[in-house]
Design an enzyme around this catalytic site. Structure first.
Site, mmCIF file in Angstrom:
data_model
loop_
_atom_site.group_PDB
_atom_site.id
_atom_site.type_symbol
_atom_site.label_atom_id
_atom_site.label_comp_id
_atom_site.label_asym_id
_atom_site.label_seq_id
_atom_site.Cartn_x
_atom_site.Cartn_y
_atom_site.Cartn_z
ATOM 1 N N HIS A 31 53.766 56.114 59.131
ATOM 2 C CA HIS A 31 53.138 54.938 59.563
ATOM 3 C C HIS A 31 52.888 54.920 61.143
ATOM 4 C CE1 HIS A 31 54.991 52.895 55.857
ATOM 5 N NE2 HIS A 31 53.470 52.687 55.643
ATOM 6 N N LYS A 55 53.484 42.905 44.618
ATOM 7 C CA LYS A 55 54.762 43.960 44.475
ATOM 8 C C LYS A 55 55.987 43.551 44.922
ATOM 9 C CE LYS A 55 51.836 47.516 46.818
ATOM 10 N NZ LYS A 55 51.719 48.493 48.025
ATOM 11 N N ARG A 105 46.577 60.205 53.048
ATOM 12 C CA ARG A 105 47.474 61.207 52.957
ATOM 13 C C ARG A 105 46.522 62.357 52.170
ATOM 14 N NH1 ARG A 105 52.338 57.174 51.502
ATOM 15 N NH2 ARG A 105 50.363 56.208 50.770
ATOM 16 N N SER A 143 56.800 55.114 51.796
ATOM 17 C CA SER A 143 57.924 54.348 51.958
ATOM 18 C C SER A 143 58.645 54.294 50.452
ATOM 19 C CB SER A 143 57.575 52.906 51.890
ATOM 20 O OG SER A 143 56.844 52.837 52.971
HETATM 21 P P1 ADP Z 1 50.195 49.369 51.024
HETATM 22 O O1 ADP Z 1 51.176 48.550 50.190
HETATM 23 O O2 ADP Z 1 49.297 48.447 51.558
HETATM 24 O O3 ADP Z 1 49.451 50.619 50.654
HETATM 25 P P2 ADP Z 1 51.949 50.879 52.766
HETATM 26 O O4 ADP Z 1 52.989 50.419 53.852
HETATM 27 O O5 ADP Z 1 52.312 51.766 51.716
HETATM 28 O O6 ADP Z 1 51.195 49.560 52.237
HETATM 29 O O7 ADP Z 1 50.822 51.707 53.575
HETATM 30 C C1 ADP Z 1 49.924 51.079 54.632
HETATM 31 C C2 ADP Z 1 49.072 52.096 54.757
HETATM 32 O O8 ADP Z 1 49.314 53.229 55.730
HETATM 33 C C3 ADP Z 1 48.216 52.872 53.851
HETATM 34 O O9 ADP Z 1 46.896 53.010 54.414
HETATM 35 C C4 ADP Z 1 48.912 54.061 53.521
HETATM 36 O O10 ADP Z 1 48.019 55.000 52.905
HETATM 37 C C5 ADP Z 1 49.256 54.412 54.741
HETATM 38 N N1 ADP Z 1 50.379 55.461 55.098
HETATM 39 C C6 ADP Z 1 51.639 55.258 54.265
HETATM 40 N N2 ADP Z 1 52.521 56.241 54.314
HETATM 41 C C7 ADP Z 1 51.684 57.179 55.371
HETATM 42 C C8 ADP Z 1 52.080 58.519 55.876
HETATM 43 N N3 ADP Z 1 52.930 59.199 55.510
HETATM 44 N N4 ADP Z 1 50.936 59.092 56.413
HETATM 45 C C9 ADP Z 1 49.853 58.258 56.616
HETATM 46 N N5 ADP Z 1 49.472 56.913 56.271
HETATM 47 C C10 ADP Z 1 50.327 56.604 55.434
#
Ligand code: ADP
Length: 174
Positions: A31, A55, A105, A143
């Protein structure tokens, strides 16, 4: 280029304020990589931590928001961190932003992100979605995987800021 409108959208004006929405349960280095890239492209980044969702979160919205705020400051990045509930496009409009940043990703993200971006476009033609890819080492980082490793007692310091690692260890020690 002179500003004009195409299909109700202002064009010829660069997106200056963008929103990076997500669960951030918890924030990871992936992130932060996306936030860093956005900082190099836009004047103002608002990291929006989702408060309500179907979620089940490990951390409360206040905890997630605080962890993002600390991680952003420690990384020396400039971004406003807030929480939001309700429709993403409505939140984006309420802060006067014109675009949403999402991280992309592996291919596995594509279908969900594509669907979400197109649905948001249907809900509001004023909001564009911009995808940013992290550096290679974070391509497989999420995450959920960090939580799973930590739950099983594995090392996560390579993947999350120190404060997040402490919070995870504490949560799973209970
Ligand atoms: P959500 O539940 O909205 O997907 P996340 O916190 O899992 O929330 O992810 C928020 C955004 O960050 C999403 O677009 C996700 O694809 C991106 N994201 C999560 N992990 C990574 C990572 N390792 N590299 C790049 N983008 C990421």
């Amino acid at each position: 280029m002179q500003p004009g409108t195409v299909e109700g959208r202002v064009c010829g004006v660069a997106a200056r304020k963008v929103v990076y929405p997500g669960s951030f349960d918890p924030v990871t280095n992936g992130h932060l990589d996306v936030i860093e890239r956005a900082c190099g492209l836009f004047e103002e980044i608002i990291v929006a931590v989702a408060a309500d969702s179907s979620k089940k979160y490990l951390f409360s919205v206040e905890e997630r928001e605080q962890m993002v705020r600390e991680a952003v400051a420690e990384a020396g990045l400039t971004a406003r961190v807030v929480s939001f509930s309700g429709l993403q496009v409505e939140f984006v409009a309420s802060v006067g932003a014109s675009a949403v940043i999402r991280g992309l990703r592996a291919v596995s993200d594509f279908e969900f992100e594509f669907q979400l971006a197109l649905m948001n476009r249907k809900l509001s033609t004023q909001v564009e979605t911009i995808f940013l890819m992290p550096r290679d080492q974070y391509i497989f980082l999420s995450s959920s995987i960090v939580k799973e490793i930590c739950r099983l007692g594995g090392p996560v310091e390579e993947f999350v800021p120190a404060g997040v690692e402490r919070a995870l260890r504490e949560r799973y020690a209970r």
